[in-house]
Scaffold this active site. Structure first.
Site, PDB file in Angstrom:
ATOM      1  CG  ASP B  11      -1.778   1.224   1.359  1.00 58.37           C
ATOM      2  OD1 ASP B  11      -2.265   1.689   0.304  1.00 58.37           O
ATOM      3  OD2 ASP B  11      -1.987   1.734   2.472  1.00 58.37           O
ATOM      4  CB  SER B  12       0.269   4.810  -0.676  1.00 56.81           C
ATOM      5  OG  SER B  12      -0.870   4.931   0.159  1.00 56.81           O
ATOM      6  CB  CYS B  74      -2.975   0.934  -2.475  1.00 56.97           C
ATOM      7  SG  CYS B  74      -2.923   2.650  -2.974  1.00 56.97           S
ATOM      8  CB  CYS B 185      -9.967   5.297   0.378  1.00 57.27           C
ATOM      9  SG  CYS B 185      -8.421   5.801   1.175  1.00 57.27           S
ATOM     10  CB  THR B 186      -7.125   0.858   2.691  1.00 57.53           C
ATOM     11  OG1 THR B 186      -6.129   1.818   2.375  1.00 57.53           O
ATOM     12  CG2 THR B 186      -7.172  -0.210   1.628  1.00 57.53           C
ATOM     13  CG  HIS B 187      -6.476   5.866   5.261  1.00 58.10           C
ATOM     14  ND1 HIS B 187      -5.692   5.376   4.253  1.00 58.10           N
ATOM     15  CD2 HIS B 187      -5.616   6.333   6.202  1.00 58.10           C
ATOM     16  CE1 HIS B 187      -4.417   5.548   4.565  1.00 58.10           C
ATOM     17  NE2 HIS B 187      -4.348   6.124   5.737  1.00 58.10           N
TER      18      HIS B 187
END
Lengths: 267, 267
Positions: B11-12, B74, B185-187
């Site tokens: 992921d980033s 991501c 988005c993973t967040h």
């Protein structure tokens, strides 16, 4: 003597153009090469070692452009990396911390100065250390405001929410009775109104960009490196990500149109 | 057959750990190597070409760790780069878009699905394209929410201001009468409460992480790549910036302590 080589300027992204704008105003005959590391921005949340590594890569890129002086137009890089960089390179290198700190120290009357910046800038205590070198009498109060840069980049500088976020970050500072505040990040001049709304109009806001431009002029002149040819200087812009997004915001920071922005790999 | 090589995940930054958490739950015997490109995060505001270049470097790093399958955890990288990456590498590579899109398509009753994500994820229209492949009848409404990631990283997920910002972003979407929303988005799973406060409790929220874990299990099993040794798998974490900041937030995403995180240069 006249030195026609350009001044090199770098930043993690776009904020450093506030410094370019002042350089163009105060040193209109100098050519400028600007590098914005837009592929790897922001620097403010990253560690000292990583910011140092990126800064060295950016300087090596600017040296290839035959610059005569380099301005580190990024508070995070100036606070994290300037000392180490200066040790290793022969070329004159100017950061944004020392001119901003000197200006704040000369303005304050009650010897109480605030500093706001990114997490890494505040963690480094760079402004505090510079101010203490000038006068041990000055008390420095520092607060990081990590959401300010994303808010500016979102174009939300004037929104009510930005005023609310400024309150959350700055209310503790409002109680410290400061008379001078250093805007310790090149994006923050665009947030002067929300900042002033929390701290009151009496607190003087120090934007380092102008101080840096004047300091650069003095260094060039003392070293016989000024360009005395009375022709308006050129600005060349390079970025590490696609220039599309950069252009629009860059023109907002600069106050004029940009012809050409080139994408480069700086690593 | 049993293949004891680890699964690679990148992921980033940190958000991809929501996928790791689900992988550990659904595939407890698999070892996992995680790479977070914390020196260059975020990817969401950067161009397709830059995200593709970074993704390839991350994959080359994971290949050196002898992984048997790679999860691009991501959304930005999955939408910008997955298609090109899959063309060039032999190893099975799974993104987060297709499993999330399939789940949303199977859940919606009124054929109206919303998607929220970073600017680049939304610009790519990746979710829309995947959903349309499943059913042309489904209407997709997409909105980018660029401040959501910085808000989570600031630890402000529960603050009133985050609810206000969610209103600004999501009120146009609240008028679209959707019954399903993809958290693209993973967040964003950490922002379920503020999102639900604007859209109402009736809108089902799709968090791709679980769909990705199930899909990974099927791919491993079909290809005879599962690890059948009944020993709890290990998680190894690598990041490109200093691990200090990463550790605390990583443990919040994972729900358990992390022993060791190693810093590496992936370029």
């Amino acid at each position: 003597m006249s030195d026609r080589r350009p001044i090199g300027v770098f930043d993690s992204g776009i904020g450093g153009l506030t410094v370019v704008r002042q350089l163009k105003k105060h040193l209109p005959y100098e050519d400028i090469v600007y590098f914005g590391d837009t592929a790897r921005l922001p620097y403010g949340s990253k560690s000292r070692d990583t910011v140092l590594r990126f800064s060295i890569q950016n300087i090596l890129f600017l040296l290839k452009k035959n610059v005569k002086l380099i301005v580190v137009a990024c508070n995070t890089a100036s606070s994290a990396a300037l000392c180490d960089i200066k040790k290793n390179f022969k070329i004159p290198i100017i950061g944004v911390i020392s001119p901003g700190a000197a200006q704040a120290a000369s303005i304050t009357r009650n010897q109480r100065v605030g500093v706001i910046g990114t997490r890494e800038t505040i963690r480094s205590r760079a402004y505090e250390k510079h101010i203490k070198k000038i006068s041990k009498e000055i008390k420095v109060f520092s607060f990081s405001c990590p959401l300010f840069v994303p808010l500016v980049q979102e174009g939300w500088a004037g929104k009510t929410i930005t005023y609310d976020i400024a309150s959350v970050y700055l209310e503790p500072l409002a109680k410290k009775n400061i008379d001078t505040l250093i805007l310790g990040c090149t994006h923050y001049p665009l947030l002067k109104a929300p900042v002033a709304s929390v701290l009151g109009r009496k607190v003087k806001l120090v934007d380092s960009a102008e101080a840096v431009a004047r300091h650069t002029g003095r260094i060039l002149s003392d070293a016989g490196l000024s360009n005395n040819k009375k022709i308006r200087g050129k600005l060349s812009c390079y970025v590490s990500d696609e220039p599309g997004n950069f252009k629009k915001v860059a023109e907002m920071f600069l106050g004029h149109k940009l012809k050409r922005i080139e994408k480069v790999d700086n690593v």
